[in-house]
Design a protein around this motif. Structure first.
Motif, PDB file in Angstrom:
ATOM      1  N   UNK A 112       0.863  -1.175   0.000  1.00  0.00           N
ATOM      2  CA  UNK A 112       0.000   0.000   0.000  1.00  0.00           C
ATOM      3  C   UNK A 112       0.901   1.227   0.000  1.00  0.00           C
ATOM      4  N   UNK A 113       0.801   2.021  -1.064  1.00  0.00           N
ATOM      5  CA  UNK A 113       1.599   3.231  -1.220  1.00  0.00           C
ATOM      6  C   UNK A 113       0.695   4.445  -1.125  1.00  0.00           C
ATOM      7  N   UNK A 119       5.580  13.503  -0.380  1.00  0.00           N
ATOM      8  CA  UNK A 119       6.532  12.413  -0.593  1.00  0.00           C
ATOM      9  C   UNK A 119       5.784  11.090  -0.744  1.00  0.00           C
ATOM     10  N   UNK A 120       6.153  10.311  -1.751  1.00  0.00           N
ATOM     11  CA  UNK A 120       5.548   8.991  -1.935  1.00  0.00           C
ATOM     12  C   UNK A 120       6.229   8.009  -0.998  1.00  0.00           C
ATOM     13  N   UNK A 121       5.430   7.312  -0.190  1.00  0.00           N
ATOM     14  CA  UNK A 121       6.003   6.395   0.795  1.00  0.00           C
ATOM     15  C   UNK A 121       5.249   5.070   0.787  1.00  0.00           C
ATOM     16  N   UNK A 122       5.960   4.025   1.177  1.00  0.00           N
ATOM     17  CA  UNK A 122       5.360   2.715   1.365  1.00  0.00           C
ATOM     18  C   UNK A 122       4.729   2.703   2.744  1.00  0.00           C
ATOM     19  N   UNK A 123       3.403   2.610   2.788  1.00  0.00           N
ATOM     20  CA  UNK A 123       2.697   2.661   4.067  1.00  0.00           C
ATOM     21  C   UNK A 123       2.616   1.293   4.726  1.00  0.00           C
ATOM     22  N   UNK A 124       2.374   0.258   3.906  1.00  0.00           N
ATOM     23  CA  UNK A 124       2.161  -1.072   4.481  1.00  0.00           C
ATOM     24  C   UNK A 124       2.499  -2.122   3.440  1.00  0.00           C
TER      25      UNK A 124
END
Length: 165
Positions: A112-113, A119-124
């Motif tokens: 889940x991004x 900022x684009x981050x990897x959430x899960x």
């Protein structure tokens, strides 16, 4: 309304498991915590394939290709029997079978991004499809409830209209 006349904010719990908490206000997983209001552009993808499976596939493909080239240049392909050709064909399928088996035993994780403050981050990330679905739905629900101002339906706050008599 509270005794002081103000309204009290309530935070609803949408998902809770060890290490993962999703409420209407924040999303916490592992060591990261994000305000739900700051999360935008949520999308899901699949992560990278297992490195061991990829390496095994590449090495076996290189070995099979090398054997095929050596047989072709040595003239050994003309002397092979029909059974040897079938065996050679089965050996050429080995890299494909390794790739399929690697994805079956160690599937790529679901990710889940989202964007948080630009900022684009990897959430899960999880390889458990059920858990990933529950968490991503909870985060999306929290976003929707945050955008709509909460659980309350604005029309439900008013009673039915009755004429004055």
């Amino acid at each position: 309304m509270t005794a002081g006349g103000g309204t009290r904010e309530t935070t609803n719990l949408l998902y809770a498991r060890p290490g993962i908490v999703v409420t209407t206000e924040q999303f916490s997983v592992g060591g990261g915590t994000w305000r739900v209001a700051d999360l935008t552009h949520l999308h899901t993808t699949r992560g990278p394939h297992d490195r061991v499976a990829v390496r095994a596939t590449v090495v076996s493909a290189a070995v099979v290709a090398g054997v095929g080239v050596l047989l072709g240049f040595s003239g050994g392909l003309q002397r092979l029997t029909a059974g040897a050709y079938l065996l050679l064909g089965a050996v050429f399928l080995l890299p494909v079978l390794l790739a399929v088996a690697g994805d079956r035993w160690r599937p790529p994780p679901h990710e889940l991004w989202g964007r948080c403050r630009g900022a684009e981050i990897l959430l899960f990330s999880s390889d458990d499809e059920r858990q990933f679905g529950q968490v991503s739905r909870a985060v999306r629900r929290a976003r929707e409830m945050n955008a709509g101002g909460g659980w309350a339906d604005p029309l439900a706050a008013f009673g039915p209209w009755r004429p004055n008599r």
